[in-house]
Design a protein around this motif. Structure first.
Motif, PDB file in Angstrom:
ATOM      1  N   LEU A  73       0.864  -1.183   0.000  1.00  0.00           N
ATOM      2  CA  LEU A  73       0.000   0.000   0.000  1.00  0.00           C
ATOM      3  C   LEU A  73       0.895   1.224   0.000  1.00  0.00           C
ATOM      4  N   SER A  74       0.705   2.091  -1.003  1.00  0.00           N
ATOM      5  CA  SER A  74       1.597   3.232  -1.182  1.00  0.00           C
ATOM      6  C   SER A  74       0.801   4.510  -1.399  1.00  0.00           C
ATOM      7  N   ALA A  75       1.482   5.608  -1.201  1.00  0.00           N
ATOM      8  CA  ALA A  75       0.999   6.902  -1.678  1.00  0.00           C
ATOM      9  C   ALA A  75       1.683   7.148  -3.009  1.00  0.00           C
ATOM     10  N   VAL A  76       0.897   7.453  -4.051  1.00  0.00           N
ATOM     11  CA  VAL A  76       1.474   7.591  -5.388  1.00  0.00           C
ATOM     12  C   VAL A  76       1.164   8.980  -5.934  1.00  0.00           C
ATOM     13  N   GLY A  77       2.166   9.570  -6.534  1.00  0.00           N
ATOM     14  CA  GLY A  77       1.999  10.844  -7.214  1.00  0.00           C
ATOM     15  C   GLY A  77       2.083  10.634  -8.716  1.00  0.00           C
ATOM     16  N   VAL A  78       1.053  11.058  -9.445  1.00  0.00           N
ATOM     17  CA  VAL A  78       1.017  10.932 -10.908  1.00  0.00           C
ATOM     18  C   VAL A  78       1.265  12.322 -11.494  1.00  0.00           C
ATOM     19  N   LEU A  79       2.369  12.457 -12.243  1.00  0.00           N
ATOM     20  CA  LEU A  79       2.820  13.758 -12.731  1.00  0.00           C
ATOM     21  C   LEU A  79       2.854  13.745 -14.263  1.00  0.00           C
ATOM     22  N   PRO A  80       1.756  14.107 -14.937  1.00  0.00           N
ATOM     23  CA  PRO A  80       1.743  14.109 -16.402  1.00  0.00           C
ATOM     24  C   PRO A  80       2.753  15.112 -16.970  1.00  0.00           C
ATOM     25  N   GLU A  81       3.455  14.708 -18.031  1.00  0.00           N
ATOM     26  CA  GLU A  81       4.455  15.583 -18.655  1.00  0.00           C
ATOM     27  C   GLU A  81       3.843  16.457 -19.763  1.00  0.00           C
ATOM     28  N   ASP A  82       2.739  15.994 -20.380  1.00  0.00           N
ATOM     29  CA  ASP A  82       2.053  16.755 -21.438  1.00  0.00           C
ATOM     30  C   ASP A  82       3.016  17.198 -22.548  1.00  0.00           C
ATOM     31  N   ASP A 246      -2.410  14.335 -26.920  1.00  0.00           N
ATOM     32  CA  ASP A 246      -1.451  14.798 -25.914  1.00  0.00           C
ATOM     33  C   ASP A 246      -0.603  13.624 -25.447  1.00  0.00           C
ATOM     34  N   SER A 247       0.699  13.787 -25.491  1.00  0.00           N
ATOM     35  CA  SER A 247       1.599  12.769 -24.934  1.00  0.00           C
ATOM     36  C   SER A 247       1.657  12.987 -23.422  1.00  0.00           C
ATOM     37  N   LEU A 248       0.789  12.292 -22.717  1.00  0.00           N
ATOM     38  CA  LEU A 248       0.745  12.461 -21.257  1.00  0.00           C
ATOM     39  C   LEU A 248       2.078  12.089 -20.619  1.00  0.00           C
ATOM     40  N   ASP A 249       2.618  10.919 -20.997  1.00  0.00           N
ATOM     41  CA  ASP A 249       3.914  10.431 -20.494  1.00  0.00           C
ATOM     42  C   ASP A 249       4.101  10.707 -19.002  1.00  0.00           C
ATOM     43  N   PRO A 250       3.193  10.211 -18.152  1.00  0.00           N
ATOM     44  CA  PRO A 250       3.286  10.557 -16.730  1.00  0.00           C
ATOM     45  C   PRO A 250       4.478   9.901 -16.035  1.00  0.00           C
ATOM     46  N   THR A 251       5.078  10.654 -15.133  1.00  0.00           N
ATOM     47  CA  THR A 251       6.052  10.108 -14.189  1.00  0.00           C
ATOM     48  C   THR A 251       5.285   9.749 -12.923  1.00  0.00           C
ATOM     49  N   VAL A 252       5.444   8.512 -12.458  1.00  0.00           N
ATOM     50  CA  VAL A 252       4.675   8.016 -11.315  1.00  0.00           C
ATOM     51  C   VAL A 252       5.650   7.688 -10.182  1.00  0.00           C
ATOM     52  N   VAL A 253       5.525   8.407  -9.076  1.00  0.00           N
ATOM     53  CA  VAL A 253       6.418   8.232  -7.925  1.00  0.00           C
ATOM     54  C   VAL A 253       5.602   7.690  -6.756  1.00  0.00           C
ATOM     55  N   SER A 254       6.094   6.612  -6.131  1.00  0.00           N
ATOM     56  CA  SER A 254       5.339   6.028  -5.014  1.00  0.00           C
ATOM     57  C   SER A 254       6.277   5.643  -3.872  1.00  0.00           C
ATOM     58  N   ALA A 255       5.713   5.662  -2.666  1.00  0.00           N
ATOM     59  CA  ALA A 255       6.427   5.205  -1.464  1.00  0.00           C
ATOM     60  C   ALA A 255       5.392   4.557  -0.561  1.00  0.00           C
ATOM     61  N   GLY A 256       5.732   3.381  -0.017  1.00  0.00           N
ATOM     62  CA  GLY A 256       4.745   2.693   0.806  1.00  0.00           C
ATOM     63  C   GLY A 256       5.310   1.526   1.581  1.00  0.00           C
ATOM     64  N   ILE A 257       4.401   0.829   2.267  1.00  0.00           N
ATOM     65  CA  ILE A 257       4.745  -0.292   3.125  1.00  0.00           C
ATOM     66  C   ILE A 257       4.176  -1.583   2.517  1.00  0.00           C
ATOM     67  N   ALA A 258       4.988  -2.638   2.505  1.00  0.00           N
ATOM     68  CA  ALA A 258       4.594  -3.919   1.939  1.00  0.00           C
ATOM     69  C   ALA A 258       4.694  -5.017   2.989  1.00  0.00           C
ATOM     70  N   TYR A 259       3.856  -6.039   2.832  1.00  0.00           N
ATOM     71  CA  TYR A 259       3.931  -7.213   3.704  1.00  0.00           C
ATOM     72  C   TYR A 259       4.129  -8.457   2.844  1.00  0.00           C
ATOM     73  N   ARG A 260       5.087  -9.304   3.230  1.00  0.00           N
ATOM     74  CA  ARG A 260       5.386 -10.524   2.496  1.00  0.00           C
ATOM     75  C   ARG A 260       4.627 -11.707   3.107  1.00  0.00           C
ATOM     76  N   PHE A 261       3.993 -12.505   2.235  1.00  0.00           N
ATOM     77  CA  PHE A 261       3.299 -13.716   2.671  1.00  0.00           C
ATOM     78  C   PHE A 261       4.093 -14.948   2.275  1.00  0.00           C
TER      79      PHE A 261
END
Length: 261
Positions: A73-82, A246-261
């Motif tokens: 589960l992460s917080a993600v930032g979607v940054l379109p380049e346009d 439009d060439s959206l070409d988004p840069t997607v940056v995320s940071a979060g916590i994961a659990y391994r099963f």
């Protein structure tokens, strides 16, 4: 005769005096005892095989490897380049006009499975809402076009450099499919309908996993997607139509916590 009687009396008195001592000595003889061995101290019992969810125990596997499955589960930032926008009004190109799309931050859910110690597949699932505007050229200043929700499921194959280590950087390549939904026109220029076609394209990414404690991991990831948007807007009578690429070409940056099963 008298002397003999005195001698016998003295002997009798001596025997009487010695007899209690002998009796006492006889009773004072120590009895024979068997010395039993002392039992070793018993260590307190401890539970076996139990490890708390927020503990790193002897049985906890360090790092990630083949067969591991993670949910993140992460917080993600979607940054379109346009990049490379083009706009047409009723079929005629508007020189200098371009599309601008706002940035957005939303939660993201990721599922990842390790095929080998070094190779994993992951799928991200999120949806973000963006405001769309036109500007420049014949449009002059910024003109609000409307808003749209974007669903960009992305599958990535990643190569992990340090399997079974707490710090494990990786790089990957994949593909993105992009659906636009809940699109609403702003009403500017009399435009009341806003639509966009399905699109897709390749993506690349780089990131790192770090094992915090037990099966919990911190993840930081950057993806670059290469996706074009094809959209159009029209008024109610469909006499005015604006089309945009439009060439959206988004840069997607995320940071979060994961659990391994």
């Amino acid at each position: 005769m008298k002397k003999m009687r005195n001698t016998a009396l003295a002997a009798a008195l001596g025997a009487a005096a010695v007899a209690p001592v002998a009796g006492h000595a006889q009773t004072a003889t120590p009895s024979a005892y068997v010395n039993a061995p002392l039992a070793a101290p018993v260590a307190p019992s401890r539970p076996h095989g139990h490890c708390g969810i927020f503990e790193t125990c002897a049985s906890t596997k360090i790092g990630l490897g083949k067969g591991d499955f993670m949910i993140r589960l992460s917080a993600v930032g979607v940054l379109p380049e346009d990049r490379d926008s083009k706009v047409w009004l009723d079929g005629k190109a508007l020189p200098g006009a371009r599309i601008k799309t706002t940035n957005q931050v939303m939660p993201e859910l990721t599922f990842e499975y390790f095929l080998t110690d070094n190779i994993s597949l992951d799928l991200i699932a999120t949806s973000t809402r963006h405001e769309v505007a036109g500007e420049g050229g014949a449009l002059g200043g910024k003109t609000d076009v409307g808003s749209a929700w974007v669903l960009p499921p992305t599958i990535t194959a990643a190569w992990h450099f340090r399997p079974h280590k707490r710090l494990n950087p990786y790089v990957g390549v994949g593909g993105t499919m992009m659906w636009f939904h809940n699109m609403n026109a702003s009403g500017a220029l009399g435009l009341t309908k806003l639509n966009s076609g399905f699109t897709g394209g390749p993506s690349i990414n780089a990131g790192v996993d770090y094992q915090l404690v037990g099966n919990w991991f911190f993840n930081f990831d950057v993806k670059q997607m290469f996706v074009r948007m094809h959209a159009w807007a029209e008024n109610g009578s469909e006499t005015t139509k604006v089309r945009a690429h439009d060439s959206l070409d988004p840069t997607v940056v995320s940071a979060g916590i994961a659990y391994r099963f």
